[in-house]
Write a protein that holds these residues in place. Sequence first.
Motif: not given
Length: 498
Positions: A357-385
């Motif tokens: 659970k600890d390792l899973y939640n660490a990865i899930l938290a990272t995924q949530r953060t990265c998905i939230a950055l997949c929007r045009a107004d954030a001006s992020n590239s895949l490499d930056k994310i």
Amino acid sequence: MRYGICALLRHWKLTTRTGGLLPPATPVYSRPGPLQSRSYPAVSAADLQFGQPVHETHPHLLKPGELTPGISALEYAQRRTKLASKLPKNGVAILAASDVKYRSGAVFYDFHQDSDFFYLTGFNEPEAVAVIGPSTANDDHSFQLYVRPKDPKAEQWEGSRSGVQAAVDVFNADESGDIKDIGKQLSRLISDASEVFTDASPARSSASAFSRLFASKTPPDAQGLATLLNRKSVKPLRDILNEIRNIKSDAEIANMRKAGQASGRAFTEAMRQAWTAEKDLTAFLEYKFKRNGCDTSAYVPVVAGGKNASQIHYVRNDDVLIEGDLVLADAGGEYGNYITDITRTWPISGTFTAPQKDLYNAILATQRTCIALCRADASNSLDKIHQIAEASLKDSLSRLGFDMSGNALETLFPHHLGHYIGLDVHDTPGQSRKSPLQVGQCVTVEPGIYVPNTDRWPAAFRGMGIRIEDSVCVQEEHPLVLSTEAVKEVDDIEALRA
């Protein structure tokens, strides 16, 4: 569709000798002028046979106006016009269909069309060549499509072909002909071109009908074609098509959402059940993809129990699943040739242990953060994310007692955070991941940690492999998760078996 099935009914004639429909015996077909009044035998559109579904024969699969599921004939024409607008005056683009690939002898694999060819034509048969260029008459495009002719004897064994006339009347080519005459026809078209854009060559691992013209002096019609091309300015088509294909239309996104929804539901249904073998879970997922509305699987699934999850592309799927271990499943369905790409990891017992659970939640938290950055107004590239994901995982793993010095992160997280998706699992090959994400791009977000079973790593986590992946469409102010039906919160996963 400029003419469609109705025109085809006017052009094809009923033959009493064979009892079937045969096209007129004309070697090259071109779009006719205004049709004059003339009586023809009454033929139902549903009685015509094509090499792929059309609305008239498969109304349960295609809506009126659609050439392939979800995509209209008009959209295919608009794609060709967009390509033509990026070519120089008198330039032409040449694309070849995929060939049938054989497992052994006469035993063939499922046919999968070349994605660039399919994107521009919607034609889903082998042994075909498309030639597209700017129109000299207006701002539209010219389109030639050379295909296999109707052949009742061959079709009895291999299934229906659409044929030469349908290339004009259904697929909206300006001109069509027998693929066997492609050398002669291409010589004529290329001789008038200022530049030729193509990715077909002898170097392609799967030699198409067009590619073989380079490699051989046979058939005689191909004589001099390679020499003719050598005299022209031949340029790659890849970059131009990547630019066009990388931004998805609303119809494409809708197809990918259907694939994501159907596949996500299959994952959630799989998590409800207890499994004892990788092959059983594999079979269930692939069945459910289709049962839920997909056409087929998008790729060979990864179903990896326990330590097998440390192999990123483990596809043997032949091991047992053991209580207390995790199972990682990377799979997805395909709808209208558009794919989804999903990975979920869950406990075989239905309940996470504390370290899992600890390792899973660490990865899930990272995924949530990265998905939230997949929007045009954030001006992020895949490499930056990806860099943001690395920093997040490094911090979380340090808190869990991992020594993150040296090459630790590269060892534990050896792949990129994401890639483009669409008609292909790794769509638009060669497309840079350094450019800011734009509205309409579709990507995966898939952080994962794979802990080797060695003394370097905390004992409680050794041998674990966890990846969480969703398919995501970039929008202006927020991401659209295409695979949201696949549950991933710890409480939701455990509740499925409670």
